[in-house]
Scaffold this active site. Structure first.
Site, PDB file in Angstrom:
ATOM      1  N   CYS A   1      -0.239   0.365  13.005  1.00  0.00           N
ATOM      2  CA  CYS A   1      -1.707   0.427  13.031  1.00  0.00           C
ATOM      3  C   CYS A   1      -2.168  -0.055  14.409  1.00  0.00           C
ATOM      4  O   CYS A   1      -3.034  -0.905  14.518  1.00  0.00           O
ATOM      5  CB  CYS A   1      -2.316  -0.372  11.890  1.00  0.00           C
ATOM      6  SG  CYS A   1      -1.873  -2.093  11.895  1.00  0.00           S
TER       7      CYS A   1
ATOM      8  N   ASP B   1       6.964   0.913   8.439  1.00  0.00           N
ATOM      9  CA  ASP B   1       5.547   0.667   8.735  1.00  0.00           C
ATOM     10  C   ASP B   1       5.554  -0.664   9.492  1.00  0.00           C
ATOM     11  O   ASP B   1       5.401  -1.733   8.917  1.00  0.00           O
ATOM     12  CB  ASP B   1       4.770   0.583   7.416  1.00  0.00           C
ATOM     13  CG  ASP B   1       3.275   0.542   7.643  1.00  0.00           C
ATOM     14  OD1 ASP B   1       2.806   1.184   8.589  1.00  0.00           O
ATOM     15  OD2 ASP B   1       2.581  -0.145   6.875  1.00  0.00           O
TER      16      ASP B   1
ATOM     17  N   GLY C   1       0.825  -1.206   0.000  1.00  0.00           N
ATOM     18  CA  GLY C   1       0.000   0.000   0.000  1.00  0.00           C
ATOM     19  C   GLY C   1       0.858   1.254   0.000  1.00  0.00           C
ATOM     20  O   GLY C   1       0.693   2.155  -0.831  1.00  0.00           O
TER      21      GLY C   1
HETATM   22  N1  SAM Z   1       3.627  -1.239   4.587  1.00  0.00           N
HETATM   23  C1  SAM Z   1       2.661  -2.274   4.246  1.00  0.00           C
HETATM   24  C2  SAM Z   1       1.555  -1.681   3.427  1.00  0.00           C
HETATM   25  O1  SAM Z   1       1.328  -0.457   3.501  1.00  0.00           O
HETATM   26  O2  SAM Z   1       0.926  -2.419   2.638  1.00  0.00           O
HETATM   27  C3  SAM Z   1       2.180  -3.021   5.464  1.00  0.00           C
HETATM   28  C4  SAM Z   1       3.287  -3.590   6.302  1.00  0.00           C
HETATM   29  S1  SAM Z   1       2.818  -4.577   7.680  1.00  0.00           S
HETATM   30  C5  SAM Z   1       2.165  -3.404   8.761  1.00  0.00           C
HETATM   31  C6  SAM Z   1       4.353  -4.981   8.393  1.00  0.00           C
HETATM   32  C7  SAM Z   1       5.212  -5.920   7.591  1.00  0.00           C
HETATM   33  O3  SAM Z   1       6.444  -6.111   8.283  1.00  0.00           O
HETATM   34  C8  SAM Z   1       4.622  -7.303   7.367  1.00  0.00           C
HETATM   35  O4  SAM Z   1       4.508  -7.567   6.001  1.00  0.00           O
HETATM   36  C9  SAM Z   1       5.608  -8.244   8.051  1.00  0.00           C
HETATM   37  O5  SAM Z   1       5.804  -9.464   7.346  1.00  0.00           O
HETATM   38  C10 SAM Z   1       6.887  -7.437   8.066  1.00  0.00           C
HETATM   39  N2  SAM Z   1       7.828  -7.874   9.139  1.00  0.00           N
HETATM   40  C11 SAM Z   1       7.620  -8.788  10.097  1.00  0.00           C
HETATM   41  N3  SAM Z   1       8.723  -8.926  10.876  1.00  0.00           N
HETATM   42  C12 SAM Z   1       9.630  -8.084  10.400  1.00  0.00           C
HETATM   43  C13 SAM Z   1      10.960  -7.771  10.764  1.00  0.00           C
HETATM   44  N4  SAM Z   1      11.574  -8.358  11.798  1.00  0.00           N
HETATM   45  N5  SAM Z   1      11.605  -6.881  10.023  1.00  0.00           N
HETATM   46  C14 SAM Z   1      11.007  -6.279   8.975  1.00  0.00           C
HETATM   47  N6  SAM Z   1       9.752  -6.520   8.601  1.00  0.00           N
HETATM   48  C15 SAM Z   1       9.070  -7.408   9.295  1.00  0.00           C
END
Ligand code: SAM
Length: 460
Positions: A231, A178, A115
């Site tokens: 979020c 994010d 997104g």
């Molecule tokens: N920015 C995205 C959007 O706007 O569509 C949504 C991101 S979501 C809130 C957070 C993301 O961080 C997930 O896809 C997750 O897999 C990833 N994530 C999980 N653990 C993480 C880590 N240790 N380091 C970086 N990213 C990670």
């Protein structure tokens, strides 16, 4: 499912009984539906409103629109053409915090499903670059699909630990985190998130965010901006995460120049040291629960640019004849560079082509620029991604305009009327928006829509 009791207790304690109750009531209400329009593919925003019934603009995002109801996006060809991205309204606010990113390098460290990546890609434009990273491989491939469909041509999708990108020290103008979080802001939109919540998970998320923010700070150049968002509502993952970062980086953080939030937007603004903060509560603002913050790295923070050593050579040069064939397919050939990676030809905007090479040689890249396709006897067999590319030159091949139902047949990879197609390769469009390619050989049509993207649902 009820809201978790410990969550309710906490918001009543933090916000007071009246405001806490208003928040909990809003979380049991109906979420607004919103999209963000592709600024190039939807130049005329009104064109979408008939099927999507837009009711108004998202006040903090020029391309954001609220919809009257949630349509079945699957049965809208414009959705498959990447003419808009279904994105809840609050998260569109990060565009206000990015500053002028045209021609800049943006790192979106936690990017799937894309997104915010697609928003930054539109803002960065052809001279800019967005590096969209996702640690989870399966989610990274969804991110890559959405990036292809958005078709900005200025995104590199990587799938690595944040540390691998932190090693590009002081290399990025903007770094966006994010963060993976406990998702309290999703309690209304996604009922399952209530079941996944626990106080323990809040603590775990807070610890993980600290590590990600440390890498983000390393990757940021002096004077660059850090955008942090979650979020979720709890202080530990929001203001607390920023306080822990500031304990480490101290005076290296300075205030960013950002526009004021509008009076009627319902955003609760605050500060944590140099960070400006923005809270979206669903009982106040028209969107889901969201927290965003921004600050800059001080100009004199002394960060020296350092990039990791190249680990491999990936890009093979293409000869003059191949370049001429590729140039025929893009609207601004002088602004593009081409190379071969494995058996596929790719294009990148010239301004960032070297940066893409540097990245690709050091970290796992799963998609970048525009996949152009493969050459057979000197002619390009286009990759599906080229149809979505906003910089495709439509004079390169015949354009077949399909009616709505025919377009859905095409997107299901079923047979569709041959009459609209010229002999040979065609760009298949619906309402002028490109969906993919199809090749006609006499009475036979080869539907080249990718299997992985095809519509599987039969009827609405
Ligand atoms: N920015 C995205 C959007 O706007 O569509 C949504 C991101 S979501 C809130 C957070 C993301 O961080 C997930 O896809 C997750 O897999 C990833 N994530 C999980 N653990 C993480 C880590 N240790 N380091 C970086 N990213 C990670």
């Amino acid at each position: 499912m009820e809201l978790p009791a410990a969550f309710v207790r906490r918001v009543v304690r933090d916000l007071g009984p009246e405001e806490g109750a208003a928040l909990c009531a809003a979380l049991d209400g109906v979420p607004p539906v919103s999209v963000r329009l592709h600024p190039v593919k939807c130049g005329d925003a009104g064109a979408l409103s008939e099927r999507l019934r837009a009711t108004g603009a998202v006040p903090w995002c020029p391309d954001g629109r609220y919809l009257a109801e949630r349509p079945s996006f699957t049965f809208d060809p414009a959705f498959h053409a990447g003419a808009y991205y279904v994105q809840e309204a609050s998260s569109q606010f990060v565009g206000c915090l990015a500053g002028d990113v045209a021609g800049r390098r943006v790192l979106d460290l936690c990017a799937a499903p894309g997104g915010k990546t697609t928003l930054y890609a539109s803002l960065a434009g052809p001279d800019g670059l967005v590096v969209a990273n996702e640690i989870d491989r399966r989610r990274a491939s969804v991110l890559a699909d959405n990036v292809r469909k958005w078709g900005a041509g200025n995104v590199v999708v990587t799938a690595c630990e944040p540390q691998a990108l932190g090693d590009f020290e002081a290399w990025f103008d903007v770094v966006a985190v994010d963060a993976p979080c406990s998702g309290e802001g999703m309690f209304r939109k996604d009922a399952a998130s209530r079941g996944e919540w626990s106080e323990n998970n809040v603590r775990m998320c807070a610890a993980r965010q600290e590590g990600i923010l440390a890498e983000a700070w390393r990757a940021l150049r002096p004077s660059g901006r850090l955008i942090y968002s979650t979020c979720t509502f709890n202080r530990d993952e929001d203001e607390g995460a920023l306080e822990r970062l500031l304990e480490r980086v101290g005076a290296e953080a300075v205030e960013a120049d950002v526009p004021e939030a509008g009076d009627g937007w319902g955003i609760v603004c605050g500060r944590v040291g140099a960070f400006r903060t923005y809270r979206f509560y669903p009982h106040r603002a028209c969107g889901e629960g969201f927290f965003a913050a921004v600050a800059c790295k001080a100009p004199d923070s002394g960060g020296r640019v350092r990039t990791p050593k190249a680990r491999r050579t990936l890009f093979a040069p293409v000869d003059k004849a191949a370049t001429a064939e590729l140039e025929r397919w893009v609207a601004g050939p002088a602004k593009m560079r081409f190379a071969r990676v494995a058996d596929t030809l790719y294009g990148w905007f010239a301004a960032q082509a070297e940066a893409v090479r540097t990245l690709s040689e050091a970290v796992p890249v799963i998609y970048s620029g525009v996949a152009m396709g493969q050459l057979f006897k000197g002619r390009l067999r286009p990759d599906a991604a080229l149809a979505f590319f906003a910089g495709l030159d439509r004079t390169a091949l015949p354009v077949a305009e399909l009616e709505h139902d025919e377009a859905l047949d095409y997107l299901r990879k079923q047979e569709f009327a041959v009459a609209a197609l010229a002999e040979g390769m065609n760009l298949v469009c619906c309402e002028g928006r490109a969906l993919g390619f199809a090749k006609r050989i006499g009475a036979r049509v080869n539907n080249l829509y990718p299997n992985s993207l095809r519509i599987l649902k039969s009827e609405r």
